[in-house]
Structures are given as structure tokens and as C-alpha cells.
Write a protein that holds these residues in place. Structure first.
Motif, PDB file in Angstrom:
ATOM      1  N   PHE A 471       0.820  -1.209   0.000  1.00 37.09           N
ATOM      2  CA  PHE A 471       0.000   0.000   0.000  1.00 37.09           C
ATOM      3  C   PHE A 471       0.857   1.264   0.000  1.00 37.09           C
ATOM      4  O   PHE A 471       1.960   1.290   0.551  1.00 37.09           O
ATOM      5  CB  PHE A 471      -0.910   0.025   1.230  1.00 37.09           C
ATOM      6  CG  PHE A 471      -1.774  -1.201   1.371  1.00 37.09           C
ATOM      7  CD1 PHE A 471      -2.823  -1.431   0.486  1.00 37.09           C
ATOM      8  CD2 PHE A 471      -1.519  -2.124   2.364  1.00 37.09           C
ATOM      9  CE1 PHE A 471      -3.613  -2.560   0.605  1.00 37.09           C
ATOM     10  CE2 PHE A 471      -2.303  -3.255   2.501  1.00 37.09           C
ATOM     11  CZ  PHE A 471      -3.356  -3.481   1.606  1.00 37.09           C
ATOM     12  N   ALA A 472       0.294   2.303  -0.591  1.00 37.87           N
ATOM     13  CA  ALA A 472       0.944   3.614  -0.537  1.00 37.87           C
ATOM     14  C   ALA A 472       0.830   4.213   0.852  1.00 37.87           C
ATOM     15  O   ALA A 472       1.719   4.944   1.308  1.00 37.87           O
ATOM     16  CB  ALA A 472       0.310   4.548  -1.563  1.00 37.87           C
ATOM     17  N   ALA A 473      -0.281   3.919   1.540  1.00 41.47           N
ATOM     18  CA  ALA A 473      -0.510   4.399   2.900  1.00 41.47           C
ATOM     19  C   ALA A 473      -1.694   3.628   3.458  1.00 41.47           C
ATOM     20  O   ALA A 473      -2.477   3.038   2.709  1.00 41.47           O
ATOM     21  CB  ALA A 473      -0.792   5.901   2.924  1.00 41.47           C
ATOM     22  N   VAL A 474      -1.838   3.653   4.778  1.00 37.53           N
ATOM     23  CA  VAL A 474      -3.003   3.043   5.421  1.00 37.53           C
ATOM     24  C   VAL A 474      -3.585   4.037   6.411  1.00 37.53           C
ATOM     25  O   VAL A 474      -2.878   4.902   6.946  1.00 37.53           O
ATOM     26  CB  VAL A 474      -2.657   1.722   6.136  1.00 37.53           C
ATOM     27  CG1 VAL A 474      -2.135   0.689   5.149  1.00 37.53           C
ATOM     28  CG2 VAL A 474      -1.658   1.948   7.268  1.00 37.53           C
ATOM     29  N   ALA A 475      -4.890   3.906   6.653  1.00 34.10           N
ATOM     30  CA  ALA A 475      -5.567   4.765   7.626  1.00 34.10           C
ATOM     31  C   ALA A 475      -6.802   4.013   8.103  1.00 34.10           C
ATOM     32  O   ALA A 475      -7.656   3.654   7.286  1.00 34.10           O
ATOM     33  CB  ALA A 475      -5.958   6.105   7.002  1.00 34.10           C
ATOM     34  N   SER A 476      -6.917   3.772   9.397  1.00 35.53           N
ATOM     35  CA  SER A 476      -8.005   2.935   9.891  1.00 35.53           C
ATOM     36  C   SER A 476      -8.462   3.426  11.258  1.00 35.53           C
ATOM     37  O   SER A 476      -7.935   4.407  11.792  1.00 35.53           O
ATOM     38  CB  SER A 476      -7.559   1.475   9.942  1.00 35.53           C
ATOM     39  OG  SER A 476      -6.458   1.304  10.826  1.00 35.53           O
ATOM     40  N   SER A 477      -9.429   2.709  11.844  1.00 37.60           N
ATOM     41  CA  SER A 477     -10.004   3.198  13.095  1.00 37.60           C
ATOM     42  C   SER A 477     -10.287   2.075  14.086  1.00 37.60           C
ATOM     43  O   SER A 477     -10.721   0.984  13.719  1.00 37.60           O
ATOM     44  CB  SER A 477     -11.297   3.980  12.828  1.00 37.60           C
ATOM     45  OG  SER A 477     -12.233   3.201  12.105  1.00 37.60           O
ATOM     46  N   SER A 478     -10.001   2.367  15.335  1.00 39.69           N
ATOM     47  CA  SER A 478     -10.411   1.554  16.482  1.00 39.69           C
ATOM     48  C   SER A 478      -9.842   0.147  16.530  1.00 39.69           C
ATOM     49  O   SER A 478     -10.518  -0.778  16.986  1.00 39.69           O
ATOM     50  CB  SER A 478     -11.947   1.506  16.573  1.00 39.69           C
ATOM     51  OG  SER A 478     -12.433   2.731  17.045  1.00 39.69           O
TER      52      SER A 478
END
Length: 631
Positions: A471-478
Motif C-alpha cells: 500500500f501507498a498508505a493506510v488509515a483505519s479506526s479503532s
């Protein structure tokens, strides 16, 4: 005042909503007139005698169906309850293709109706079949409906079973439709449990009396959650039950008796004082422009209360109800009313593929706004959340429409029971999806991103550690993740070494989240969030002290987001970010995906033949050629 983290994503339902209502029955079956008490000409035969659920074994796993309730549970069922020494019943109708955690409409039938005949004649059964959804039906006692308060014990027992059982599973929020003397019985439950209702419609209703409504109006939602209590700041004003936005439609009501109910819901929905005529809904009181209600802080003033003096078709009732969705049924400050995604209009594709021997479902949304070489966001729902649930719960489709993103939403597999799903074979599934999407769609492999909520965040974060080159970047929650003491992570029961490579990463969590990742990185408690930050800061060559501000930058509705950012020392661009949502529990809210995308969109990566990864940051999110810089 109406505010959102990004006003571009808050939009009232206007043209879409009106089109749904005007189409009414046509949305269900072209030309079929599904009136409340007249059978449509095209209707299927009435169901056989209801099969009993009492004492029935729970259904077996049905691996031939991806994200659907087991085939043996489809059809017409009855469930009995002992209430005050009397045996009462409720019915369940599950269409042949009903998914796990389907939307249900709870229907209270009128006095004197045979339930099977009513569902057939009114068109509710045909509608459930056509929409691939389900019905839960409340029935009067032997002497008819006894009134709202005397029926409370029956409704509590029936809806308690409906909300938690191992025969079927529900979205978590419901549509309510009550007829005749059954209408106030159902409405009384909505007044007492407004966070669990998406929208409601009542036909031939006398409404509720003012005293009952007043007994709930001033009750307040506190900071208790299923996980960690939320502590409100000094001077914080708690939200009252009578301030819960809940779209409501009265159809041919008893105009002499329903005035207290109408006034209650107008107040709850913060409507304008005067109604305007609509040829389908009748007199419509729209939510006030600039309304400050918590439940529409992101979507904007989309709710309505309507009164129609004469009958409506079942199709029109369905169109009104299903224009809406909402999410989070236990904590008021995370509860939000949204526009429901229309898969057909949006062109959301539902596919299946075989992964490790099992049929799995995945969804693809390539909006019209997506241009050539579009970026792709792989979306991993939380535990028990099917892809269809996650489409509406997160509203990622609106971000995709606005930004031209291709969404690939990963379907889950049966887990704890045959009516619940969770993640399985995630690495194999991702690799197959990545290859399929690259071949089928015009996308940019350099801009593949991953996101997820809860267990889906765990998948995203573990992939970022073990396979950062994906991945170029990751962004997630909780759900943060970090390597073990041995420097490994586990995916699908298999241990992988941490890659120890830079990857831009962003995490959002709630003040009232799971105990293992609450607090801040600066408190005295070491937990999973601290471990997540320590790993990535170490890989990025940073320390906790390199943060932009220890206090965190505040944004969003009621300044609910507290964010900390760390910048790459060489490129001087954001490389790690953490946000605490001060007014939510564990469940996601649609105010967060725009924040996640605003982080992700600035990154790309190139992988050389020898596997070396080069990452880039673009201030314009690659809309201006030549502005990218190497990280």
C-alpha cells in the motif's frame, strides 16, 4: 450551528429522496400498486403456515452462500412469548436472498388481521422478496391491541428476541411501520428507544398521549458505553431523548388525537414550524436549516416529519423509510442519521469469488467521478459487519463519489454462529482482489490504500507491518496493531515477521473505545495504542517528542477530534497521525472516512524489480503534475 469535519460531505437529501418517493411502488415492481390493504396483481402466493422457531435447532453453516443467512432460515416463521400468563406470538419473514445483518422492517399489524394474509395483501411480503430484506411482525393478543403501555411487556419480549438471537441477525437499526391500534404500540417503543430506529411510519394511528411522551422527553443520554465511559467536559449539555432526530410519517391519522405525537416528533426533529405541501408525503415539516442536532451533525438537516390525510402505497412508505439509514444504537453521541446508499443508482457492484475453497463476497464502487488510473481504497469492515452494512455505516461511498475513488469492500465469512461473520483468509483474499481489480478496472496500482474499522483495522494494520509494500498508505479506526516481542504479527493464524519499513499511517479511535486502546500516548497506561505508536515511530526514525503539539489540534463538530501528527524528518511531510474522537464509543461514524481519505490521498509508492519501495508525498493529492516529493 450545523458543522462537520468537512462540509463537502454533508448534503441534504433532495433530488434523490424526491425521486425515490415519486417512484414509490415502481422502485419495487414496475407498475405494481402496493396499497396497504389491496393485493398487488403480481403478488406471489401467500406463504404456507408459519414454521415454529420455538425449540428449533439453530441453523447450520451454509458455506454455499456468501454473506447471506442460511438457506434453511428463509421463509415464514412464528415465535411465541409468555407475557403475563398469556401466550403471544410474533412472525418473521425472511426472503430467499436476505443477507446476514439485513435491514428489517418491524410491522405492527392492525386488529382483526390475519398476519399472513395482511403481509400478502399489503405487498410487504413481495417487497421483502424484491428488496432481499426481511420483516419482523408484531401481532395483537386474543382480544386485540390493549394500548401502548399495557402492550409494553409483549413488545419488549418480542423485540428483545428480534434484536439478539441465533436464527437471524439484523442491521442493528430498524424501520418501524404500525397500522391502526398497533401503531401507538410500536410508536411507544420508538419513543423509549429512539437510537434503535432509522425511520418510522404510522397508518390510521391515534398517536400517543402527552403524558407518555413527556415521561421520556427530558431523559438524557449520559456517557455510558459498552466499553469505556465517556467523560464530558465541564459545562457540557447532555442530549435529551426529545432531541433525537427520527424521520416520521403519519398516514391518515386520527387528527383529533395524534396532535401530541406530531408535536413531539416535530420538536425531536427540530423542524420548521410550518409545513409545505408535497404531493406524495402530504404536509412536510423539514428539519430546520442550520439545525444543531447531534444525530445530523455530519449529514446536515435531512430529516422530516410528514402528515398525509389519505392512504399511501406500501411502495411509497418503503421509499420514505429507506431513503434513510443510521448507525450506532447504544451511544447517542456517536449515533448519526444518513442517506442510505442506493446500490442500483450508484452502480455498486456485488461480486463473489472463491478464496481458499470458500465463496466470498466483495463489493466494488467505481463512481462516475473516477477518472483513468483512479486510486483504490480496500475497505475491511469490522467484526460482524458485512460489506453491505459497512457501505451505509461509514458512508465511504459519498467520499468515493466526491473524490473519484474506487472502493473495494471486502466481504467476511461465517464466524461465531451461522448468522455472524468475521475476517478469514484475509491475506489470500487481498492478493486475489488486488489482481482482479488491477485487471478489470482502470486503476493506479501506485495508489492502493487500505482502511478498516475494529477487526478490519486490525487486518489493515497487520498488513501494514508485515507487507508495507502492498500500500501507498493506510488509515483505519479503532484497532491498533504492533509486532510481538519476537518481532512478528499474525494473519489468519500464520506468523509473519515485521517488515520494519516506513509506511504513512493514520489511526482514529474513540474516547469510549475498547479498554485496550483508550487514553492518550502521554498518560501513565501502556496499552495497544502505545505499542502501535512506538513501532511506527521507531521505523520512521522519530520519537514521541517529535509530535506537532502535545495538546493535539481540535476539529469537527463540537471540536470532537483531537489530532496529533508526526512529520518525516527528511521530507518534512506527515508520516504518522493519531486522532481521538472525544464523543464516540467503539463504533464508527461517517464523519471519520473523510478524515482518513484526506490523509491517504497524498501518498503513492513505486516498487522496483528487486522489491525496493519508494514512497512519495503530493501536497495536491497528485492533481498538480510534478509536485510530489520523495519520502
Amino acid at each position: 450551528m450545523y458543522r462537520t469535519a468537512d462540509r463537502r460531505y454533508g448534503r441534504a437529501m433532495t433530488n434523490i429522496d424526491r425521486r425515490r418517493l415519486l417512484q414509490g411502488t415502481a422502485a419495487l415492481a414496475a407498475g405494481a400498486a402496493l396499497t396497504p390493504l389491496a393485493a398487488p396483481a403480481h403478488a406471489a402466493p401467500a406463504p404456507d403456515r408459519a414454521k415454529p422457531l420455538d425449540g428449533r435447532p439453530y441453523p447450520a453453516y451454509d458455506y454455499s452462500r456468501a454473506n447471506k443467512l442460511p438457506r434453511e432460515m428463509t421463509g415464514y416463521w412464528t415465535k411465541s412469548f409468555e407475557v403475563g400468563g398469556t401466550t403471544r406470538t410474533a412472525k418473521v419473514y425472511i426472503s430467499a436472498e436476505t443477507p446476514i445483518r439485513s435491514y428489517f422492517t418491524v410491522v405492527a399489524v392492525p386488529d382483526g388481521a390475519d398476519t399472513a394474509e395482511f403481509l400478502q395483501a399489503s405487498g410487504w411480503r413481495a417487497a421483502a422478496d424484491q428488496r432481499q430484506e426481511a420483516l419482523f411482525v408484531l401481532e395483537p393478543g386474543p382480544s386485540g391491541w390493549a394500548g401502548a403501555e399495557p402492550e409494553a411487556a409483549y413488545v419488549t419480549a418480542a423485540l428483545g428476541f428480534y434484536q439478539a438471537n441465533n436464527y437471524f441477525s439484523i442491521f442493528g437499526e430498524s424501520y418501524l411501520v404500525g397500522y391502526g391500534a398497533g401503531a401507538p404500540v410500536l410508536e411507544a417503543w420508538a419513543v423509549a428507544n429512539p437510537l434503535k430506529v432509522i425511520a418510522q411510519a404510522y397508518v390510521d394511528s391515534p398517536g400517543l398521549d402527552a403524558a407518555y411522551l413527556a415521561s421520556y422527553a427530558s431523559r438524557q443520554y449520559d456517557g455510558r458505553t459498552a466499553y469505556t465511559p465517556v467523560e464530558f467536559p465541564a459545562g457540557f449539555r447532555l442530549v435529551r431523548y426529545a432531541e433525537t432526530v427520527l424521520p416520521t410519517w403519519y398516514i391518515s391519522p386520527d387528527t383529533r388525537r395524534f396532535t401530541a405525537s406530531l408535536a413531539y416528533w416535530k420538536r425531536s426533529n427540530d423542524t420548521v414550524p410550518s409545513g409545505r405541501h408535497d404531493r406524495v408525503l402530504g404536509t412536510v415539516y423539514r428539519q430546520r436549516p442550520g439545525s444543531g442536532r447531534w444525530m445530523t451533525s455530519h449529514a446536515g438537516p435531512i430529516s422530516r416529519v410528514a402528515v398525509r390525510s389519505h392512504r399511501a402505497t406500501t411502495g411509497q412508505i418503503i421509499a420514505f423509510l429507506t431513503g434513510y439509514t443510521r448507525y450506532e444504537n447504544s451511544f447517542a453521541y456517536g449515533n448519526q442519521l444518513y442517506e442510505r446508499a442506493d446500490f442500483r443508482r450508484l452502480g455498486i457492484e456485488v461480486h463473489t469469488m472463491r478464496v481458499a475453497g470458500f465463496v466470498r463476497e466483495y463489493l466494488v464502487h467505481r463512481p462516475r467521478s473516477a477518472r483513468r488510473k483512479a486510486p483504490v481504497v480496500f475497505v475491511w469492515p469490522g467484526d460482524s459487519q458485512t460489506g453491505k452494512v459497512f457501505v451505509d455505516a461509514t458512508q465511504w461511498w459519498k467520499v468515493a463519489d466526491r473524490e473519484g475513488i474506487v472502493l473495494v469492500i471486502v466481504g467476511e465469512q461465517y464466524s461465531r454462529t451461522s448468522v455472524v461473520v468475521s475476517h478469514r483468509d484475509s491475506l489470500a483474499f487481498f492478493r486475489q482482489l488486488r489482481d482482479t481489480v488491477t485487471v478489470r478496472y482502470d486503476v493506479d496500482p501506485a495508489r492502493f490504500y487500505s482502511t478498516g474499522q475494529s477487526a478490519g483495522s486490525g487486518v489493515t494494520q497487520n498488513l501494514a507491518i508485515a507487507f508495507p509494500e502492498y500500500f501507498a498508505a493506510v488509515a483505519s479506526s479503532s484497532f491498533p496493531a504492533a509486532p510481538s516481542a519476537a518481532g512478528t504479527v499474525v494473519l489468519d493464524g500464520v506468523t509473519y515477521p515485521a517488515g520494519r519499513q516506513k509506511i504513512p499511517n493514520y489511526m482514529i479511535y474513540g474516547y469510549g473505545d475498547i479498554q485496550g486502546f483508550v487514553g492518550t500516548l502521554w498518560d501513565d497506561t501502556q496499552n495497544q495504542m502505545d505499542s502501535w505508536a512506538q513501532y511506527h515511530l521507531g521505523v520512521d526514525g522519530l520519537t514521541l517528542a517529535d509530535v506537532d503539539t502535545v495538546a493535539g489540534r481540535r476539529s469537527g463538530f463540537h471540536h470532537r477530534f483531537q489530532s496529533w501528527t508526526w512529520h518525516d524528518r527528511t521530507a518534512r511531510v506527515p508520516i504518522l497521525k493519531l486522532t481521538r474522537n472525544l464523543y464516540r464509543s467503539h463504533n464508527t461514524t461517517a464523519e471519520e472516512p473523510p478524515l482518513l481519505w484526506d490523509f491517504l490521498k497524498h501518498y503513492s509508492r513505486e516498487t522496483a524489480a528487486d522489491g525496493t519501495v519508494t514512497r512519495y508525498y503530493s501536497p495536491s493529492a497528485f492533481s498538480r503534475p510534478g509536485d510530489r516529493r520523495r519520502i
